[in-house]
Each structure stands twice: as structure tokens, then as C-alpha cells.
Design an enzyme around this catalytic site. Structure first.
Site, PDB file in Angstrom:
ATOM      1  CG  ASP A   8     -20.864  -0.906  -2.600  1.00 15.27           C
ATOM      2  OD1 ASP A   8     -20.606  -0.411  -3.596  1.00 15.27           O
ATOM      3  OD2 ASP A   8     -20.882  -0.428  -1.421  1.00 15.27           O
ATOM      4  N   GLY A  10     -16.965  -0.817  -5.267  1.00 11.06           N
ATOM      5  CA  GLY A  10     -16.522   0.854  -5.247  1.00 11.06           C
ATOM      6  C   GLY A  10     -15.230   0.998  -5.521  1.00 11.06           C
ATOM      7  N   GLY A  11     -14.857   2.252  -5.356  1.00  7.73           N
ATOM      8  CA  GLY A  11     -13.581   2.696  -5.966  1.00  7.73           C
ATOM      9  C   GLY A  11     -12.497   1.865  -5.740  1.00  7.73           C
ATOM     10  CG  LEU A  13     -11.753  -2.022  -0.031  1.00  5.51           C
ATOM     11  CD1 LEU A  13     -11.993  -2.067   1.321  1.00  5.51           C
ATOM     12  CD2 LEU A  13     -10.762  -3.180  -0.367  1.00  5.51           C
ATOM     13  CB  THR A  14     -15.439  -5.289  -5.059  1.00  7.64           C
ATOM     14  OG1 THR A  14     -15.235  -4.488  -6.119  1.00  7.64           O
ATOM     15  CG2 THR A  14     -16.699  -6.118  -5.561  1.00  7.64           C
ATOM     16  CD  GLU A  76     -21.844   4.565  -4.627  1.00  5.49           C
ATOM     17  OE1 GLU A  76     -21.373   4.724  -5.888  1.00  5.49           O
ATOM     18  OE2 GLU A  76     -21.190   4.454  -3.768  1.00  5.49           O
ATOM     19  CB  THR A 105     -12.542   5.913  -2.543  1.00  5.12           C
ATOM     20  OG1 THR A 105     -12.822   4.463  -2.510  1.00  5.12           O
ATOM     21  CG2 THR A 105     -11.271   6.312  -2.924  1.00  5.12           C
ATOM     22  N   GLY A 127     -11.356   7.903   2.728  1.00  9.13           N
ATOM     23  CA  GLY A 127     -10.413   6.976   2.929  1.00  9.13           C
ATOM     24  C   GLY A 127      -9.313   6.739   1.803  1.00  9.13           C
ATOM     25  CB  THR A 129      -7.884  11.877   1.515  1.00  7.61           C
ATOM     26  OG1 THR A 129      -9.068  12.221   0.616  1.00  7.61           O
ATOM     27  CG2 THR A 129      -6.835  13.009   1.511  1.00  7.61           C
TER      28      THR A 129
HETATM   29  N1  LIG Z   1      -7.999  -3.977   3.232  1.00  7.37           N
HETATM   30  C1  LIG Z   1      -8.277  -2.751   3.042  1.00  7.37           C
HETATM   31  N2  LIG Z   1      -7.723  -2.325   1.679  1.00  7.37           N
HETATM   32  C2  LIG Z   1      -7.753  -0.939   1.171  1.00  7.37           C
HETATM   33  N3  LIG Z   1      -8.449   0.141   1.914  1.00  7.37           N
HETATM   34  C3  LIG Z   1      -9.095  -0.475   2.930  1.00  7.37           C
HETATM   35  C4  LIG Z   1      -8.984  -1.607   3.624  1.00  7.37           C
HETATM   36  N4  LIG Z   1      -9.800  -1.602   4.967  1.00  7.37           N
HETATM   37  C5  LIG Z   1     -10.075  -0.399   4.777  1.00  7.37           C
HETATM   38  N5  LIG Z   1      -9.846   0.407   3.895  1.00  7.37           N
HETATM   39  C6  LIG Z   1     -10.070   1.690   3.729  1.00  7.37           C
HETATM   40  O1  LIG Z   1     -11.552   1.780   3.225  1.00  7.37           O
HETATM   41  C7  LIG Z   1     -11.411   2.905   2.122  1.00  7.37           C
HETATM   42  C8  LIG Z   1     -12.535   2.534   1.038  1.00  7.37           C
HETATM   43  O2  LIG Z   1     -13.867   2.261   1.873  1.00  7.37           O
HETATM   44  P1  LIG Z   1     -15.034   1.854   1.084  1.00  7.37           P
HETATM   45  O3  LIG Z   1     -14.975   0.302   0.706  1.00  7.37           O
HETATM   46  O4  LIG Z   1     -16.349   1.910   1.819  1.00  7.37           O
HETATM   47  O5  LIG Z   1     -14.961   2.709  -0.315  1.00  7.37           O
HETATM   48  P2  LIG Z   1     -15.473   2.314  -1.793  1.00  7.37           P
HETATM   49  O6  LIG Z   1     -16.792   1.902  -1.867  1.00  7.37           O
HETATM   50  O7  LIG Z   1     -14.500   1.252  -2.345  1.00  7.37           O
HETATM   51  O8  LIG Z   1     -15.390   3.706  -2.396  1.00  7.37           O
HETATM   52  P3  LIG Z   1     -16.673   4.691  -2.993  1.00  7.37           P
HETATM   53  O9  LIG Z   1     -17.658   4.303  -2.327  1.00  7.37           O
HETATM   54  O10 LIG Z   1     -15.936   6.108  -2.855  1.00  7.37           O
HETATM   55  O11 LIG Z   1     -16.518   4.382  -4.526  1.00  7.37           O
HETATM   56  C9  LIG Z   1      -9.997   2.953   1.666  1.00  7.37           C
HETATM   57  O12 LIG Z   1      -9.790   4.240   1.035  1.00  7.37           O
HETATM   58  C10 LIG Z   1      -9.070   2.639   2.917  1.00  7.37           C
HETATM   59  O13 LIG Z   1      -9.120   4.062   3.725  1.00  7.37           O
HETATM   60 MG   LIG Z   2     -18.751   2.758  -1.512  1.00 10.22          MG
END
Ligand SMILES: Nc1ncnc2c1ncn2[C@@H]1O[C@H](COP(=O)(O)OP(=O)(O)OP(=O)(O)O)[C@@H](O)[C@H]1O
Ligand SMILES: [Mg+2]
Length: 278
Positions: A8, A10-11, A13-14, A76, A105, A127, A129
Site C-alpha cells: 500500500d 500511501g502519501g 508511508l509505503t 485503494e 496523510t 496525519g 496535518t
Molecule cells: N514513521 C513515521 N513516519 C512518518 N509518519 C508517521 C510515522 N508513523 C506514523 N506516522 C503518521 O502516519 C501518517 C500517515 O499514515 P498512513 O500511512 O496511514 O497514510 P498514507 O497511506 O501514507 O496516506 P494516504 O492514505 O492519505 O495516501 C503520517 O502523516 C503521520 O502522522
Molecule cells: Mg493510506
């Protein structure tokens, strides 16, 4: 041997999910701004034959994975629903209808009814924000540092409560609810506030916006359960407490899954098997 992996992208984290040689589900994440770390990790696992992939950065990752024979893309929200349903089953939950709030994100909110779902709302408050406002107000950019300090902070000198407005009067709603996040800052501008209080208040703002919207959508769709997922909840007891307390106050049931950040990656992994059975 790891033959299949769910991704997955994401914006922020992968996330990766795969089953190792001992039959255990392994979950890992990498920063999405370093997708080469992901592809390098995958290239070191030559036995991988199939990849299930989802998320906004899926196309970028796919471009970097030309050597893998079989790549299954899944939208997604479909992947998230698949993953959530699997996790609910694993953890023994019985209900079929629910709101799913994915605090990534940004925040995306879905209505689940059995195997079907629809997107019912969302907000740019998420997250990203939390980290962005924390960085802007305190200079701290690291997620783990932010949540550690927020944990010990207090909000009462910054947030304006309903009872702060209704002085000496009965309040029309519970006096301890937030009337205005950061509302005291515009009224008394002379005070210096400790970093941990600023961080706790930022976290309060993010948590309350997400929860308010989720509750309204649960009411609109007449469901009792709200499942909160996303890596923003990681090790973040303070945020979960804000979300849980407010959800319960509004007579809804908050659910936090064990691997709340990995629903999409788990769903992408499960989708490989689903495709093979067709
Ligand atoms: N190690 C880390 N590094 C960066 N952010 C982290 C970490 N651990 C937790 N977070 C939090 O998790 C959030 C990202 O969550 P998640 O991985 O679910 O989103 P995403 O899948 O990347 O984004 P989206 O689904 O909106 O494209 C970050 O914005 C931050 O608040
Ligand atoms: Mg996501």
C-alpha cells in the site's frame, strides 16, 4: 519463502504485508519519499513472484518494479475494505455494517455494508496535518517525537471550552466539550506555552475534527460502530483516547484494529489470492 507481497503505497508511508516461511504475517513500512528503499528491499527477495499493489503511489512503485512477473493493482478503497474485513474476522468482531475512518496523510471515510462500501466523506485534516502543524508551531518534524511530547501535554490553556463561554450559566451542551480549538490563544495572547501543550492541542484539533465528522456520518447511515484505522494512530494512545472518548460520548462504539496501519497492504495481498481463484 515469500512468494507474494501486498503493498500500500500511501502519501506518506509505503506499507508491506507478506507471509513468511513460518506462516506468520509480517508487516513493515517505509517512507514513500524513498521508494527506492522499497524496490531495493523487494529486489533482495528474488523468490517474490507476485505483488498486489494499491495506494496513490502505486503507479510510481509499479514503474520501479519491472522485474516482477505479476503485479495485481487494486483500487485503494477496495483494498482497505478487504483488509478491514479480514482483520475484523481475525479479531472476532461480528458486525457487518460500520463506518471506516482511515486517518492517513489525509482522512477518508467509508460506509461498509458487508462486502460493499461507499465513500461517504473525508477531510484534509489527517496525519499530515498533525505533523505539519506540529512542525510549524514547534519546529519538531519527527512523528515519534511529536506524539511522545504530546502525550504529556495539556490543552486547557489553549482550547476554549463551552463552559469558558457560558460563564455562570447552564451550558446548552456538555461544558467540557471544546467550543474552539486553540480558541484561548486569540483571547490571551501574552502567555508562553510549553511545547508539549502546543503539541497536545494540535493533536486534539486533529482528533476532534476526524471524530466529529465520523460520528455525523455514523448517525446519517444509522450505524453503531466506527472503525478507526491509519498509521496516524501508531503508538498514539493520546490520539486514540481523544477519538474513543468523544465517539463513546456520542453513543457510538469505536473500534481500533491491532494492525490499524496495514489494512490496505493486507487487502492488496489478499487480492492476489482472489485473482488466482478466478
Ligand atoms: N514513521 C513515521 N513516519 C512518518 N509518519 C508517521 C510515522 N508513523 C506514523 N506516522 C503518521 O502516519 C501518517 C500517515 O499514515 P498512513 O500511512 O496511514 O497514510 P498514507 O497511506 O501514507 O496516506 P494516504 O492514505 O492519505 O495516501 C503520517 O502523516 C503521520 O502522522
Ligand atoms: Mg493510506
Amino acid at each position: 519463502m515469500t512468494k507474494a507481497i501486498g503493498i500500500d503505497a500511501g502519501g506518506t508511508l509505503t506499507k508491506l504485508a507478506y507471509v513468511n516461511e513460518f506462516g506468520e504475517l509480517v508487516l513493515e513500512h517505509f517512507p514513500s519519499n524513498d521508494l527506492h528503499a522499497v524496490t531495493e528491499w523487494i529486489s533482495k527477495q528474488p523468490e517474490i513472484e507476485e505483488i498486489g499493489i494499491t495506494g496513490g503511489r502505486a503507479e510510481q512503485v509499479k514503474d520501479l518494479l519491472k522485474s516482477v512477473k505479476s503485479i495485481h493493482y487494486i483500487v485503494e478503497f477496495e483494498a482497505t475494505l478487504k483488509g478491514v474485513r479480514y482483520q475484523l474476522m481475525q479479531e472476532g468482531h461480528q458486525f457487518d455494517r460500520s463506518i471506516i475512518t482511515n486517518v492517513g496523510t489525509g482522512t477518508s471515510i467509508h460506509y461498509m455494508d458487508g462486502e460493499t462500501h461507499s465513500r461517504v466523506g473525508g477531510t484534509g485534516i489527517g496525519g499530515g496535518t498533525l505533523v505539519g502543524l506540529a512542525a510549524l508551531t514547534t519546529g519538531i518534524y519527527n512523528y515519534n517525537d511529536i506524539i511522545k511530547q504530546a502525550q504529556s501535554g495539556e490543552r486547557q490553556e489553549m482550547d476554549l471550552l463551552v463552559q469558558d463561554i457560558y460563564q455562570g450559566m447552564d451550558t446548552p451542551i456538555s461544558g467540557t466539550l471544546t467550543a474552539s480549538n486553540f480558541g484561548k490563544m486569540g483571547i490571551d495572547q501574552t502567555k508562553n506555552h510549553p511545547t508539549e501543550n502546543i503539541l497536545a492541542t494540535v493533536q486534539g484539533l486533529v482528533g476532534e475534527v476526524i471524530t466529529t465528522l465520523s460520528i455525523q456520518l455514523a448517525e446519517q447511515n444509522q450505524v453503531e460502530h466506527i472503525i478507526y484505522i491509519g498509521t496516524t494512530l501508531n503508538e498514539n494512545e493520546a490520539l486514540k483516547k481523544i477519538i474513543a472518548n468523544y465517539t463513546k460520548l456520542k453513543k457510538k462504539t469505536p473500534i481500533f484494529l491491532n494492525d490499524h496501519g496495514f489494512s490496505g497492504a493486507i487487502g492488496a495481498l489478499l487480492n492476489i489470492a482472489a485473482n488466482q481463484n478466478k
